[in-house]
Each structure stands twice: as structure tokens, then as C-alpha cells.
Design an enzyme around this catalytic site. Structure first.
Site, PDB file in Angstrom:
ATOM      1  N   GLY A 134     -17.645 -14.979  -4.980  1.00  0.00           N
ATOM      2  CA  GLY A 134     -18.493 -14.791  -6.141  1.00  0.00           C
ATOM      3  C   GLY A 134     -19.269 -13.478  -6.148  1.00  0.00           C
ATOM      4  N   LYS A 144       0.842  -1.207   0.000  1.00  0.00           N
ATOM      5  CA  LYS A 144       0.000   0.000   0.000  1.00  0.00           C
ATOM      6  C   LYS A 144       0.873   1.252   0.000  1.00  0.00           C
ATOM      7  CE  LYS A 144      -4.234  -2.072   1.619  1.00  0.00           C
ATOM      8  NZ  LYS A 144      -3.746  -3.449   1.830  1.00  0.00           N
ATOM      9  N   GLY A 173     -14.743 -13.933   2.998  1.00  0.00           N
ATOM     10  CA  GLY A 173     -14.503 -14.871   4.093  1.00  0.00           C
ATOM     11  C   GLY A 173     -14.573 -14.177   5.432  1.00  0.00           C
TER      12      GLY A 173
END
Lengths: 226, 226
Positions: A185, A66, A178
Site C-alpha cells: 500500500g 531487464k 515484503g
């Protein structure tokens, strides 16, 4: 292949490089790439990055530091990472174009390294400033024209908005699946090209089996939403 | 002591650690601290940071990785840096409080490490998003209550505005002196506590002599503006 695995070594589980190599070997041929962050790079060192890059067998290695500095500093960092075998680097759109991402993009092009820009994050603090600046951040990404941008799977509206504005060939990489709440999806259905999954796979007893399950869930979701 | 020296190793001048140790030794007792960034840490490794930290003789070691991630990742990074002898870490206010700087502040407090937040930068790209968000970024800094914040010496208005809002004991660290355009002492006059100087000192033939000159210019400016 629509899956990228985040290799964030768990604290106290032994040598991070050995741990990461184990995951990489077990997912051979199943994923598009692996993402490593500052904790891995600080503990395994640039030599560890080299070792990892040699074992990928065609998968991409993405350095997710980052980057959020002036162009000069980000460019030197990208060069050091590329020399160690990294294929893509992630930087923050919020540092802007002039004297920042403009320089980094040029360096990445020279090195043949893919640039990925963070346009939005998904943690609660992201709403305090980053989300308010979403329009400006997306504009900066359009100007820089990186290989891809990062948008959270937990906020599929941002993905839909971006997909309409971006050229076809600009990829959307989406973390937050998760542990952080999104279903495999979901982001793909909203227009993302890759979903980034970490602990759900890397902390499972059988990372290969879990990765296959995630890929199947992605396919099933894509079938339902298309 | 009002001077912090940025140790950004010049490209192609040999081993970065040897170079940095040379500068540190020559500035013994003259500066408040040294700042290292990603290029140094990537090339010298965490072992290099350890070696450097052992040679400081009382000066502070600031790791300027401009951390800009979720709290969990920033906290692990801060721990690894603290273990190597780093006294302070720099993060971006931009990532917000919740699940980000809140966690990092807690970790820094636990480790006895000073936290410094970037509230504004000075390169041209900073005007594209960061300056527009200045009010929000300053509010986040007030909420986090870090040891210090970073504001550019090239924009002393931002320093004056912040100094009015910050508690007395929150330090302002100000880069941008020398190569980037500000004169030593300008930021101090506006309310900064430390000026960060890099190439003007580290690339001079005699870093010690140059540091003394900078300190004298600071004193002279402070005498004129107070």
C-alpha cells in the site's frame, strides 16, 4: 487489481515450471499479473513460458529480463518472448533512446506487447550510479512513452516525483514489498498503480491467503492516505 | 588469439543451434572464444547452450545476457549458465557493487566462471546516460575486479583511458568491429585484448576465410601502431 506477483522459483524446490503453475493456479482471479525473470526462463525454457502463459486466465505475463542491449538484440528478444505468450517486457531506461529503446518500443507496438522501463532500482548498489542519473532516466522514459515504468516501493519520494511528471496513463509498477522492506500500500499511496510482491506471497504456506491479506493491507493503506 | 566471435543467429535462417554449431566447427582453433546472447539462449534453450559448449574444443563460451539485476537474480542466472558449460558471463557495471556485482563476483569466483562488465556501449543511445557516467562505471569495475570489461571499438579514447587505470591483468573486450564501423586492430592498438566480431564473419560466405582476414588485419594494424 493492484497486485503483480513475481514468480522467482526458489532454488532446490523442484521443477520451476511445476512450482510456478501451482502458484498461478492458486492465485486465479486475484492478481493483475505475474512477473517472470531470467532464472525462470533459463531453467523452464521458452516452452515453459508458453505453458505458463496458457494457464493465466486473463492475468498478465511480464517478462522481466531487464533488457539492456542495443535495439536490435532487445527487439529480437521481445519477439521471441511475445511468440511464447508474454504480454509485457521490462527493459532498462539507461541504455537510452537512439538505436536502443526507440527500436524496442517500435517492435513492442508492432507485436502488441506492453513495454515497461526500469527507471530506478532499490538495492544499495543503485545509489552508486542509477540514482544519480534519475533525472536523465526519467526523461528517457518520457521520450519512449512506455506502458509503464518501474520504481522501488522502498523509495516513495521517487514515485511521488515521477507521478507529477508522467502522463496519467503511464503506469508505475513498484517492487520491494515484503522481504525488501516496504509495506503493502505504501507505493500505491505515493502514486504507483501496481505493487509487485514476490517471496512474501510465493514462499508462504498459503499463497492465496497471503495475497488476499496483501490486497486488504493495500486497501486499508489507500483508505488512510487518500 | 585476439578474436572473439559473436554468434547472433540471423532471423529466418533456420535452427539457431545448427547455425551456431556450423560456425563453431568452421572456426576451430582460430578464435579465443564465442559470445552468445539472449536471442540465441531464448531460441536454443539451456540445452542448446550445453550442446554448443561441448563442441568448442578449447575456445571460451561467453554468455552475453548483459545481466543488470540485483545480486541474487544475477547469481542464480550465472549458476544456471555455468552448469550448461558457459565460461564467462557479461553483466552491466551500471547496477553497482553493493547487493549486485559484489554478489555476482562472489558467485562467479565460486563457480570458476569469468566475470566481464560492460562499462560503455557504442550505440547512439549510450551517450544519453552511460557515457556521462563513464567515470563512475569504471570505478565500479575497478572495485569489482572482474576478469575483463567491455568497451566499444568505435570509441578508442575510452579504451585508452581505461587501459591507463586498469591493472595489467584486467582484459578489455571490444565489440563494434565491421558492421558497426571500427576496423579490425583499432581497439587492440588502443589497448584492448580481444576484439569481438559478429556479422562480418558469421554472415560471410566463408567464415573461416573471413576470420583469417580479420586476424591478419589485426596483426598488420598492431605492427603499424606499436
Amino acid at each position: 487489481m493492484t497486485l503483480i506477483v513475481a514468480l522467482d522459483p526458489p532454488v532446490g524446490l523442484g521443477d520451476p515450471l511445476t512450482w510456478a503453475l501451482g502458484i498461478v493456479d492458486s492465485l486465479h482471479g486475484v492478481v493483475r499479473g505475474f512477473k517472470i525473470g531470467l532464472p525462470f526462463i533459463l531453467s523452464a525454457g521458452i516452452k515453459g513460458v508458453e505453458r505458463l502463459s496458457e494457464r493465466l486466465g486473463g492475468a498478465m505475463l511480464i517478462a522481466d529480463l531487464k533488457l539492456a542491449d542495443i535495439g536490435y538484440v532487445m527487439s529480437i528478444s521481445a519477439k521471441l518472448l511475445a511468440d511464447a505468450g508474454v504480454d509485457a517486457v521490462i527493459a532498462h531506461a539507461f541504455v537510452g533512446y537512439k538505436d536502443a529503446l526507440e527500436d524496442l518500443k517500435k517492435m513492442c507496438d508492432d507485436l502488441g506487447v506492453k513495454l515497461v522501463l526500469v527507471v530506478a532500482m532499490s538495492h544499495r548498489g543503485a545509489s552508486e550510479v542509477m540514482w544519480k542519473a534519475y533525472g536523465d532516466l526519467l526523461e528517457i522514459a518520457l521520450k519512449v512513452a512506455p506502458w509503464g515504468i518501474v520504481l522501488p516501493a522502498t523509495n516513495t519520494d521517487l514515485i511521488r516525483m515521477a507521478r507529477k511528471r508522467l502522463r496519467e496513463n503511464m503506469r508505475i509498477l513498484s517492487p520491494g514489498i515484503g522481504v525488501q522492506g516496504a509495506t503493502p500500500g505504501e507505493a500505491l499511496c505515493a502514486g504507483a498503480d501496481y505493487e509487485i510482491v514476490g517471496r512474501l506471497i510465493t514462499l508462504s504456506r498459503n499463497p492465496y491467503q497471503k495475497a488476499i491479506e496483501v490486497l486488504e493491507m493495500q486497501k486499508e493503506m489507500m483508505r488512510l492516505c487518500s
